[in-house]
Design a protein around this motif. Sequence first.
Motif, PDB file in Angstrom:
ATOM      1  N   ARG A  85       0.866  -1.110   0.078  1.00  0.00           N
ATOM      2  CA  ARG A  85      -0.186   0.091  -0.208  1.00  0.00           C
ATOM      3  C   ARG A  85       0.900   1.361  -0.038  1.00  0.00           C
ATOM      4  NH1 ARG A  85      -3.504  -3.280   3.159  1.00  0.00           N
ATOM      5  NH2 ARG A  85      -2.405  -2.652   5.202  1.00  0.00           N
ATOM      6  N   GLU A  86       1.671   1.336   0.834  1.00  0.00           N
ATOM      7  CA  GLU A  86       2.865   2.276   0.761  1.00  0.00           C
ATOM      8  C   GLU A  86       3.431   2.540  -0.513  1.00  0.00           C
ATOM      9  OE1 GLU A  86       5.225   1.677   4.092  1.00  0.00           O
ATOM     10  OE2 GLU A  86       3.588   1.904   5.713  1.00  0.00           O
ATOM     11  N   ALA A  87       3.970   1.463  -0.838  1.00  0.00           N
ATOM     12  CA  ALA A  87       4.623   1.540  -2.449  1.00  0.00           C
ATOM     13  C   ALA A  87       3.746   2.234  -3.407  1.00  0.00           C
ATOM     14  CB  ALA A  87       5.125   0.253  -2.876  1.00  0.00           C
ATOM     15  N   VAL A  88       2.453   1.640  -3.444  1.00  0.00           N
ATOM     16  CA  VAL A  88       1.434   2.158  -4.269  1.00  0.00           C
ATOM     17  C   VAL A  88       1.236   3.641  -4.244  1.00  0.00           C
ATOM     18  CG1 VAL A  88      -0.891   2.051  -5.139  1.00  0.00           C
ATOM     19  CG2 VAL A  88       0.350  -0.107  -4.881  1.00  0.00           C
ATOM     20  N   GLN A  89       1.111   3.980  -2.790  1.00  0.00           N
ATOM     21  CA  GLN A  89       0.707   5.549  -2.523  1.00  0.00           C
ATOM     22  C   GLN A  89       1.873   6.361  -3.122  1.00  0.00           C
ATOM     23  OE1 GLN A  89      -1.609   6.938  -1.437  1.00  0.00           O
ATOM     24  NE2 GLN A  89      -0.496   8.866  -1.834  1.00  0.00           N
ATOM     25  N   ALA A  90       3.313   5.809  -2.978  1.00  0.00           N
ATOM     26  CA  ALA A  90       4.425   6.796  -3.423  1.00  0.00           C
ATOM     27  C   ALA A  90       4.609   6.600  -4.867  1.00  0.00           C
ATOM     28  CB  ALA A  90       5.637   5.716  -3.022  1.00  0.00           C
ATOM     29  N   ARG A  91       4.038   5.692  -5.697  1.00  0.00           N
ATOM     30  CA  ARG A  91       4.024   5.637  -6.977  1.00  0.00           C
ATOM     31  C   ARG A  91       3.032   6.723  -7.607  1.00  0.00           C
ATOM     32  NH1 ARG A  91       0.653   1.066  -9.604  1.00  0.00           N
ATOM     33  NH2 ARG A  91      -0.761   2.354  -8.564  1.00  0.00           N
ATOM     34  N   ASP A  92       1.751   6.522  -6.899  1.00  0.00           N
ATOM     35  CA  ASP A  92       0.819   7.474  -7.343  1.00  0.00           C
ATOM     36  C   ASP A  92       1.182   8.815  -7.137  1.00  0.00           C
ATOM     37  OD1 ASP A  92      -0.800   5.339  -7.886  1.00  0.00           O
ATOM     38  OD2 ASP A  92      -1.915   5.445  -6.108  1.00  0.00           O
ATOM     39  N   THR A  93       2.052   9.322  -5.953  1.00  0.00           N
ATOM     40  CA  THR A  93       2.497  10.485  -5.692  1.00  0.00           C
ATOM     41  C   THR A  93       3.420  11.084  -6.873  1.00  0.00           C
ATOM     42  OG1 THR A  93       1.885  10.329  -3.352  1.00  0.00           O
ATOM     43  CG2 THR A  93       3.364  12.021  -4.030  1.00  0.00           C
ATOM     44  N   PHE A  94       4.402  10.057  -7.211  1.00  0.00           N
ATOM     45  CA  PHE A  94       5.404  10.329  -8.122  1.00  0.00           C
ATOM     46  C   PHE A  94       4.616  10.833  -9.513  1.00  0.00           C
ATOM     47  CE2 PHE A  94       7.771   8.891 -11.629  1.00  0.00           C
ATOM     48  CZ  PHE A  94       9.168   9.637 -11.542  1.00  0.00           C
ATOM     49  N   GLN A  96       1.594  11.736  -9.996  1.00  0.00           N
ATOM     50  CA  GLN A  96       0.944  13.033 -10.116  1.00  0.00           C
ATOM     51  C   GLN A  96       2.042  14.453 -10.401  1.00  0.00           C
ATOM     52  OE1 GLN A  96      -0.957  12.803  -6.352  1.00  0.00           O
ATOM     53  NE2 GLN A  96      -2.702  11.692  -7.063  1.00  0.00           N
ATOM     54  N   VAL A  97       3.010  14.218  -9.596  1.00  0.00           N
ATOM     55  CA  VAL A  97       3.978  15.081  -9.791  1.00  0.00           C
ATOM     56  C   VAL A  97       4.528  15.246 -10.888  1.00  0.00           C
ATOM     57  CG1 VAL A  97       6.289  15.814  -9.025  1.00  0.00           C
ATOM     58  CG2 VAL A  97       4.505  15.535  -7.029  1.00  0.00           C
ATOM     59  N   ALA A  98       4.811  14.078 -11.381  1.00  0.00           N
ATOM     60  CA  ALA A  98       5.414  13.907 -12.830  1.00  0.00           C
ATOM     61  C   ALA A  98       4.677  14.373 -13.951  1.00  0.00           C
ATOM     62  CB  ALA A  98       5.981  12.583 -13.193  1.00  0.00           C
ATOM     63  N   ALA A  99       3.249  13.885 -13.902  1.00  0.00           N
ATOM     64  CA  ALA A  99       2.194  14.424 -14.966  1.00  0.00           C
ATOM     65  C   ALA A  99       2.220  16.052 -14.894  1.00  0.00           C
ATOM     66  CB  ALA A  99       0.900  13.777 -14.660  1.00  0.00           C
ATOM     67  N   LEU A 102       5.106  17.751 -16.474  1.00  0.00           N
ATOM     68  CA  LEU A 102       4.994  17.660 -17.783  1.00  0.00           C
ATOM     69  C   LEU A 102       3.975  18.350 -18.624  1.00  0.00           C
ATOM     70  CD1 LEU A 102       5.646  13.652 -18.193  1.00  0.00           C
ATOM     71  CD2 LEU A 102       7.424  15.663 -18.918  1.00  0.00           C
ATOM     72  N   THR A 103       3.050  18.719 -17.827  1.00  0.00           N
ATOM     73  CA  THR A 103       1.712  19.548 -18.460  1.00  0.00           C
ATOM     74  C   THR A 103       1.770  20.969 -18.143  1.00  0.00           C
ATOM     75  OG1 THR A 103       0.634  19.014 -16.419  1.00  0.00           O
ATOM     76  CG2 THR A 103       0.381  17.585 -18.587  1.00  0.00           C
ATOM     77  N   ALA A 104       2.457  21.187 -16.990  1.00  0.00           N
ATOM     78  CA  ALA A 104       2.683  22.711 -16.719  1.00  0.00           C
ATOM     79  C   ALA A 104       3.504  23.452 -17.691  1.00  0.00           C
ATOM     80  CB  ALA A 104       3.086  22.785 -15.353  1.00  0.00           C
ATOM     81  N   ARG A 105       3.176  24.767 -17.900  1.00  0.00           N
ATOM     82  CA  ARG A 105       4.105  25.540 -18.750  1.00  0.00           C
ATOM     83  C   ARG A 105       5.295  25.742 -17.982  1.00  0.00           C
ATOM     84  NH1 ARG A 105       0.337  29.800 -21.692  1.00  0.00           N
ATOM     85  NH2 ARG A 105      -1.348  28.276 -22.491  1.00  0.00           N
TER      86      ARG A 105
END
Length: 111
Positions: A85-94, A96-99, A102-105
């Motif tokens: 669960r902790e690994a999945v949460q860390a992946r999801d957070t990563f 979200q930040v990466a997306a 990549l989309t922000a100007r």
Amino acid sequence: MLQGRFHSGGGTGLGATAPPHGQKLGFYDADFGVLLRVIGNSVFFTLLVWHNAVSLHRADLRRGELLAAEQEARRQAEALAQQLREAVQARDTFLQVAAHELTARPTGSRS
């Protein structure tokens, strides 16, 4: 007293039993033969009950060992599930930040 209870014939009735070998040889009488059978049966059934009690005790000990092993396995599985669960949460957070990155100007000064 119990004379005649035992007979050497090949009777088929429920009470038809052959006398013990020692009685046939004249070592003891019918009363003593009955006593020997009673004592022998008592010893046999006592040993049978003791054997069953030991078997049940061993089975109960084994059941306890298996229960402890099962509880330990469940504890380990729960710990692994928590790590997952902790690994999945860390992946999801990563992601979200990466997306977002990549989309922000890009902002900042141009050189």
